[in-house]
Design a protein around this motif. Structure first.
Motif, PDB file in Angstrom:
ATOM      1  N   LYS A   1       0.836  -1.201   0.000  1.00 21.35           N
ATOM      2  CA  LYS A   1       0.000   0.000   0.000  1.00 21.35           C
ATOM      3  C   LYS A   1       0.869   1.249   0.000  1.00 21.35           C
ATOM      4  O   LYS A   1       1.904   1.289   0.667  1.00 21.35           O
ATOM      5  CB  LYS A   1      -0.929   0.001   1.213  1.00 21.35           C
ATOM      6  CG  LYS A   1      -1.899  -1.175   1.238  1.00 21.35           C
ATOM      7  CD  LYS A   1      -2.753  -1.145   2.504  1.00 21.35           C
ATOM      8  CE  LYS A   1      -3.708  -2.339   2.550  1.00 21.35           C
ATOM      9  NZ  LYS A   1      -4.520  -2.346   3.783  1.00 21.35           N
ATOM     10  N   PRO A   2       0.441   2.305  -0.728  1.00 25.03           N
ATOM     11  CA  PRO A   2       1.240   3.537  -0.780  1.00 25.03           C
ATOM     12  C   PRO A   2       1.388   4.162   0.603  1.00 25.03           C
ATOM     13  O   PRO A   2       0.463   4.123   1.421  1.00 25.03           O
ATOM     14  CB  PRO A   2       0.432   4.450  -1.711  1.00 25.03           C
ATOM     15  CG  PRO A   2      -0.460   3.545  -2.471  1.00 25.03           C
ATOM     16  CD  PRO A   2      -0.770   2.398  -1.576  1.00 25.03           C
ATOM     17  N   ILE A   3       2.563   4.722   0.842  1.00 28.61           N
ATOM     18  CA  ILE A   3       2.808   5.393   2.109  1.00 28.61           C
ATOM     19  C   ILE A   3       3.481   6.726   1.851  1.00 28.61           C
ATOM     20  O   ILE A   3       4.317   6.857   0.944  1.00 28.61           O
ATOM     21  CB  ILE A   3       3.669   4.509   3.044  1.00 28.61           C
ATOM     22  CG1 ILE A   3       3.772   5.156   4.433  1.00 28.61           C
ATOM     23  CG2 ILE A   3       5.049   4.246   2.466  1.00 28.61           C
ATOM     24  CD1 ILE A   3       4.351   4.238   5.487  1.00 28.61           C
ATOM     25  N   PHE A   4       3.091   7.749   2.638  1.00 27.20           N
ATOM     26  CA  PHE A   4       3.752   9.049   2.607  1.00 27.20           C
ATOM     27  C   PHE A   4       4.597   9.155   3.868  1.00 27.20           C
ATOM     28  O   PHE A   4       4.105   8.954   4.985  1.00 27.20           O
ATOM     29  CB  PHE A   4       2.732  10.185   2.561  1.00 27.20           C
ATOM     30  CG  PHE A   4       3.351  11.544   2.377  1.00 27.20           C
ATOM     31  CD1 PHE A   4       3.585  12.051   1.118  1.00 27.20           C
ATOM     32  CD2 PHE A   4       3.718  12.311   3.490  1.00 27.20           C
ATOM     33  CE1 PHE A   4       4.163  13.311   0.943  1.00 27.20           C
ATOM     34  CE2 PHE A   4       4.302  13.559   3.328  1.00 27.20           C
ATOM     35  CZ  PHE A   4       4.522  14.063   2.052  1.00 27.20           C
ATOM     36  N   MET A   5       5.879   9.481   3.688  1.00 22.75           N
ATOM     37  CA  MET A   5       6.815   9.505   4.815  1.00 22.75           C
ATOM     38  C   MET A   5       6.864  10.893   5.443  1.00 22.75           C
ATOM     39  O   MET A   5       7.336  11.848   4.828  1.00 22.75           O
ATOM     40  CB  MET A   5       8.193   9.050   4.349  1.00 22.75           C
ATOM     41  CG  MET A   5       8.237   7.565   4.003  1.00 22.75           C
ATOM     42  SD  MET A   5       9.805   7.005   3.299  1.00 22.75           S
ATOM     43  CE  MET A   5       9.606   7.520   1.587  1.00 22.75           C
ATOM     44  N   ARG A   6       6.340  10.983   6.645  1.00 26.61           N
ATOM     45  CA  ARG A   6       6.368  12.217   7.436  1.00 26.61           C
ATOM     46  C   ARG A   6       7.605  12.142   8.330  1.00 26.61           C
ATOM     47  O   ARG A   6       7.568  11.610   9.432  1.00 26.61           O
ATOM     48  CB  ARG A   6       5.104  12.334   8.292  1.00 26.61           C
ATOM     49  CG  ARG A   6       3.807  12.135   7.523  1.00 26.61           C
ATOM     50  CD  ARG A   6       2.568  12.392   8.377  1.00 26.61           C
ATOM     51  NE  ARG A   6       2.557  11.642   9.624  1.00 26.61           N
ATOM     52  CZ  ARG A   6       2.059  10.409   9.763  1.00 26.61           C
ATOM     53  NH1 ARG A   6       1.533   9.778   8.710  1.00 26.61           N
ATOM     54  NH2 ARG A   6       2.073   9.812  10.942  1.00 26.61           N
ATOM     55  N   GLY A   7       8.718  12.668   7.819  1.00 34.15           N
ATOM     56  CA  GLY A   7       9.995  12.404   8.463  1.00 34.15           C
ATOM     57  C   GLY A   7      10.632  13.586   9.151  1.00 34.15           C
ATOM     58  O   GLY A   7      10.136  14.717   9.130  1.00 34.15           O
ATOM     59  N   ILE A   8      11.763  13.300   9.756  1.00 34.28           N
ATOM     60  CA  ILE A   8      12.652  14.322  10.305  1.00 34.28           C
ATOM     61  C   ILE A   8      14.058  13.731  10.342  1.00 34.28           C
ATOM     62  O   ILE A   8      14.235  12.527  10.572  1.00 34.28           O
ATOM     63  CB  ILE A   8      12.228  14.768  11.737  1.00 34.28           C
ATOM     64  CG1 ILE A   8      12.967  16.043  12.170  1.00 34.28           C
ATOM     65  CG2 ILE A   8      12.436  13.652  12.741  1.00 34.28           C
ATOM     66  CD1 ILE A   8      12.557  17.282  11.421  1.00 34.28           C
TER      67      ILE A   8
ATOM     68  N   LEU B   1      13.503   9.832  19.835  1.00 29.26           N
ATOM     69  CA  LEU B   1      12.384   9.299  19.053  1.00 29.26           C
ATOM     70  C   LEU B   1      11.040   9.791  19.574  1.00 29.26           C
ATOM     71  O   LEU B   1      10.101   9.987  18.784  1.00 29.26           O
ATOM     72  CB  LEU B   1      12.445   7.775  19.038  1.00 29.26           C
ATOM     73  CG  LEU B   1      13.684   7.203  18.330  1.00 29.26           C
ATOM     74  CD1 LEU B   1      13.729   5.693  18.470  1.00 29.26           C
ATOM     75  CD2 LEU B   1      13.734   7.611  16.866  1.00 29.26           C
ATOM     76  N   ASN B   2      10.924  10.027  20.858  1.00 27.55           N
ATOM     77  CA  ASN B   2       9.673  10.597  21.365  1.00 27.55           C
ATOM     78  C   ASN B   2       9.479  12.026  20.873  1.00 27.55           C
ATOM     79  O   ASN B   2       8.343  12.467  20.639  1.00 27.55           O
ATOM     80  CB  ASN B   2       9.642  10.539  22.887  1.00 27.55           C
ATOM     81  CG  ASN B   2       9.213   9.184  23.416  1.00 27.55           C
ATOM     82  OD1 ASN B   2       8.638   8.374  22.685  1.00 27.55           O
ATOM     83  ND2 ASN B   2       9.482   8.923  24.678  1.00 27.55           N
ATOM     84  N   ARG B   3      10.566  12.761  20.706  1.00 32.60           N
ATOM     85  CA  ARG B   3      10.442  14.101  20.124  1.00 32.60           C
ATOM     86  C   ARG B   3       9.953  14.012  18.675  1.00 32.60           C
ATOM     87  O   ARG B   3       9.126  14.822  18.242  1.00 32.60           O
ATOM     88  CB  ARG B   3      11.791  14.830  20.198  1.00 32.60           C
ATOM     89  CG  ARG B   3      12.170  15.287  21.591  1.00 32.60           C
ATOM     90  CD  ARG B   3      13.504  16.026  21.621  1.00 32.60           C
ATOM     91  NE  ARG B   3      13.828  16.473  22.970  1.00 32.60           N
ATOM     92  CZ  ARG B   3      14.917  17.148  23.311  1.00 32.60           C
ATOM     93  NH1 ARG B   3      15.813  17.451  22.370  1.00 32.60           N
ATOM     94  NH2 ARG B   3      15.131  17.528  24.556  1.00 32.60           N
ATOM     95  N   ALA B   4      10.477  13.044  17.937  1.00 33.59           N
ATOM     96  CA  ALA B   4      10.021  12.858  16.559  1.00 33.59           C
ATOM     97  C   ALA B   4       8.550  12.452  16.515  1.00 33.59           C
ATOM     98  O   ALA B   4       7.785  12.920  15.666  1.00 33.59           O
ATOM     99  CB  ALA B   4      10.881  11.801  15.869  1.00 33.59           C
ATOM    100  N   ARG B   5       8.137  11.595  17.424  1.00 35.83           N
ATOM    101  CA  ARG B   5       6.732  11.172  17.463  1.00 35.83           C
ATOM    102  C   ARG B   5       5.815  12.339  17.821  1.00 35.83           C
ATOM    103  O   ARG B   5       4.722  12.483  17.271  1.00 35.83           O
ATOM    104  CB  ARG B   5       6.553  10.041  18.468  1.00 35.83           C
ATOM    105  CG  ARG B   5       7.255   8.747  18.075  1.00 35.83           C
ATOM    106  CD  ARG B   5       7.138   7.713  19.160  1.00 35.83           C
ATOM    107  NE  ARG B   5       5.826   7.087  19.179  1.00 35.83           N
ATOM    108  CZ  ARG B   5       5.314   6.461  20.232  1.00 35.83           C
ATOM    109  NH1 ARG B   5       5.992   6.411  21.359  1.00 35.83           N
ATOM    110  NH2 ARG B   5       4.132   5.884  20.158  1.00 35.83           N
ATOM    111  N   GLU B   6       6.247  13.187  18.753  1.00 34.61           N
ATOM    112  CA  GLU B   6       5.437  14.354  19.108  1.00 34.61           C
ATOM    113  C   GLU B   6       5.274  15.285  17.909  1.00 34.61           C
ATOM    114  O   GLU B   6       4.234  15.930  17.746  1.00 34.61           O
ATOM    115  CB  GLU B   6       6.065  15.101  20.280  1.00 34.61           C
ATOM    116  CG  GLU B   6       5.188  16.237  20.804  1.00 34.61           C
ATOM    117  CD  GLU B   6       5.756  16.925  22.025  1.00 34.61           C
ATOM    118  OE1 GLU B   6       5.106  17.882  22.517  1.00 34.61           O
ATOM    119  OE2 GLU B   6       6.849  16.538  22.490  1.00 34.61           O
ATOM    120  N   LEU B   7       6.285  15.344  17.068  1.00 34.36           N
ATOM    121  CA  LEU B   7       6.204  16.148  15.855  1.00 34.36           C
ATOM    122  C   LEU B   7       5.185  15.576  14.876  1.00 34.36           C
ATOM    123  O   LEU B   7       4.673  16.302  14.027  1.00 34.36           O
ATOM    124  CB  LEU B   7       7.595  16.218  15.217  1.00 34.36           C
ATOM    125  CG  LEU B   7       7.787  17.075  13.970  1.00 34.36           C
ATOM    126  CD1 LEU B   7       7.430  18.536  14.233  1.00 34.36           C
ATOM    127  CD2 LEU B   7       9.229  16.958  13.469  1.00 34.36           C
TER     128      LEU B   7
END
Length: 618
Positions: free
Chosen positions: A322-329, A352-358
């Motif tokens: 399935k297509p995925i859009f990468m919301r990264g940092i 990683l928790n900071r990235a998840r909060e983003l």
């Protein structure tokens, strides 16, 4: 002919010295081991007196003046000009730069010493010294004998201890650590991050049986392009036995699935292939991990493995079909709040928790392999990973020795993490300038990566030649024909011009492949507020992100994600504005004290919109 002989000798030297052992033990957490972490004594040796004599010739192993030999005089007449003491000690794992103020900017040689005992040596076992990473060169000695040398600051390595060398009492392990940058090293002299030195990751004494499970690889078979995994997904891989014996049986079991399979090995690498009914696929929404047990008559290794498929198909990236859009940092392996190299699970959780909060579902671990605690945690948290070797900017692409060093680091990165479901992209470099020599170099790395692991995507962060008078910026780097994802770094509005340049900018590539923005960002000193035209203010960075995010609405239909630069501010001696930088790259969405900048909330809001859109389209 003389030149050819000299060149051949160089290659042999590289292979036998720098990469002395090709037997990296994976999943070290599952092995019987003793931690050698903690307080280590050290000697600072900027003149390398403990390694070379006054003619700058490497000391002989038996030389009493060598710093790898005992510092205890045999009698009162013996001359000793080196010594280890608790007065001079450092914590391992950890960089030396943050532990002593005199080492803040130190690049050079330090000698580390750790004394230890072994409760009981099992004469039927084999013993190894394992290092998670040492930056950059490590020469390792035990009880005055050299075990080997390793080059590369971010990947693991181990050396076997000869049976007669290890003692139950009074062992001393000495490591010469040299973090000087070099023109023919990977990375090279010029980087935009601080070169933290030291034994920066775990050290362990590992005990194994005579024949043991050295490595294994278990992933889902990649489906046909554009197809979802089958109802009964096919798993495939291999198990590698060290000191293999003919007819050795290997048993793979996954208790939760009530699955067990026995395979008789025909050589040291035993192929695996089987279907897995009722399998839950790993994804960011459901990061399902299964307990996998691999056993032989003499050894057992336990791991937690997620099963998923990942592939570039035309203009899309497909996760489990399935297509995925990468919301990264992008993330550096650094804890800026404490001005040190990140190490271990606690630091991984902070980052990683900071990235998840983003609002991220993906992280780009730049510009080198991070601590294994990061990739274990991304597996459990459900964060996709781009993992990269430090082929960065203008390394010596014409030097075969440099290519071999890059390949060694690539192999060690892939070997360590090839069972991590979260890792979906192996990256072979960042912002390498276009030339035929460079493209051949990078293509060789891509070929190597695909040979080592054909189940994941390969990419590299490409540079952009911005359109001077036209509105269309084309990513036509010739490396694009070899990568699976065309990734590029762009800084419209920071390096050249103002953020409003984004209003007329459009992007395309001649390659019919997914398009990914691997970096974009602007500096801002946390807490400095002004109008949006004032460089280094939070308002300028906020304006930059506003224009960038508006521009993304016009991206072509092969646009599959973005990983802005960067999660946190980080140390960089290239950044010397005395008011706003002071030796820091300030492009972080968190400042060096852990405070969110205004741009954080803009990107967080954008990611919420993208996530809601993707949920509606499911």
């Amino acid at each position: 002919m003389k030149q050819l002989i000299k060149y051949a000798f160089l290659l042999i030297s590289i292979t036998t010295q720098a990469y002395a052992q090709d037997n990296l033990i994976t999943n070290i957490a599952s092995r019987k081991s003793v931690s050698l972490n903690g307080s280590w004594q050290y000697i600072a040796d900027p003149y390398e007196t403990g390694f070379y004599d006054y003619r700058y010739t490497e000391l002989k192993e038996s030389n009493p003046d060598a710093y790898w030999n005992t510092d205890v005089p045999s009698n009162k007449t013996e001359k000793k000009e080196h010594g280890y003491t608790d007065k001079y000690s450092l914590q391992v794992p950890g960089d030396w730069n943050h532990q002593k103020p005199e080492f803040l900017y130190y690049e050079g040689t330090l000698w580390y010493k750790k004394s230890f005992d072994v409760k009981k040596i099992n004469t039927a076992s084999r013993y190894f010294i394992y290092f998670g990473a040492v930056n950059y060169r490590a020469d390792v000695y035990l009880n005055g004998k050299k075990l080997g040398m390793h080059i590369g600051g971010f990947t693991p390595f181990n050396f076997e201890i000869p049976a007669a060398l290890l003692k139950e009492n009074g062992n001393f392990l000495v490591v010469r650590v040299d973090n000087k940058r070099g023109a023919d090293e990977v990375p090279t002299l010029n980087t935009d991050w601080w070169n933290y030195g030291g034994i920066t990751r775990d050290v362990k004494l590992v005990e194994e049986p005579q024949t043991f499970i050295q490595d294994y690889f278990l992933q889902l078979k990649k489906p046909l392009v554009g197809k979802a995994p089958a109802a009964r997904p096919e798993a495939e891989g291999w198990v590698k036995l060290n000191n293999w014996k003919h007819g050795e049986a290997v048993v793979i079991s996954i208790p939760e699935l009530k699955f067990k399979k026995r395979v008789v090995s025909a050589n040291d690498s035993t192929a695996l292939s089987f279907s897995l009914p009722k399998l839950q696929l790993w994804s960011p929404e459901n990061p399902k991990l299964y307990r996998v047990v691999i056993a032989t008559a003499t050894d057992t290794v336990v791991d937690k493995i997620g099963f998923r498929t990942i592939q570039a198909a035309g203009k899309q990236v497909l996760l489990n079909g399935k297509p995925i859009f990468m919301r990264g940092i992008c993330i550096h392996g650094e804890i800026p709040d404490e001005v040190r190299r990140a190490v271990g699970p606690q630091d991984a959780r902070i980052l990683l928790n900071r990235a998840r909060e983003l609002g991220c579902n993906m992280v780009r671990l730049a510009h080198y392999p991070h601590d294994e605690a990061m990739t274990r945690m991304t597996d459990s948290l459900g964060l996709l990973v781009w993992s990269e070797i430090p082929v960065y900017w203008t390394i010596n692409f014409s030097n075969e020795a440099v290519l071999q060093k890059a390949k060694a680091q690539l192999k060690e990165m892939i070997t360590r993490d090839h069972n991590k479901a979260s890792v979906i992209i192996w990256s072979v470099g960042n912002e390498t300038p276009i030339s035929d020599t460079r493209t051949r170099f990078m293509h060789s790395l891509i070929t190597t990566a695909k040979r080592l692991d054909s189940t994941r995507m390969i990419s590299a962060a490409l540079e952009v030649n911005y359109a001077a008078l036209k509105s269309m910026n084309v990513i036509d780097d010739p490396l694009g024909q070899y990568v699976d994802v065309v990734s590029f770094n762009e800084y419209l509005g920071w390096y050249g011009g103002l953020p409003d340049q984004c209003r007329k900018a459009n992007w395309s590539t001649p390659y019919n492949k997914p398009l990914f923005i691997s970096e974009t960002g602007a500096d801002a000193k946390g807490g400095f507020h002004a109008d949006s035209l004032t460089r280094f203010s939070e308002e300028y960075q906020e304006w930059y992100y506003k224009e960038q995010l508006d521009m993304l609405k016009r991206m072509p239909d092969n646009f599959v994600g973005i990983s802005p630069w960067v999660l946190n501010d980080f140390r960089s001696p290239k950044r010397n504005n005395p008011l706003y930088q002071e030796g820091w790259n300030r492009k972080g969405l968190y400042d060096d004290k852990g405070n969110k900048k205004k741009a954080f909330y803009l990107l967080q809001s954008y990611y919420k919109e993208i996530k809601a859109r993707d949920n509606r389209n499911k």
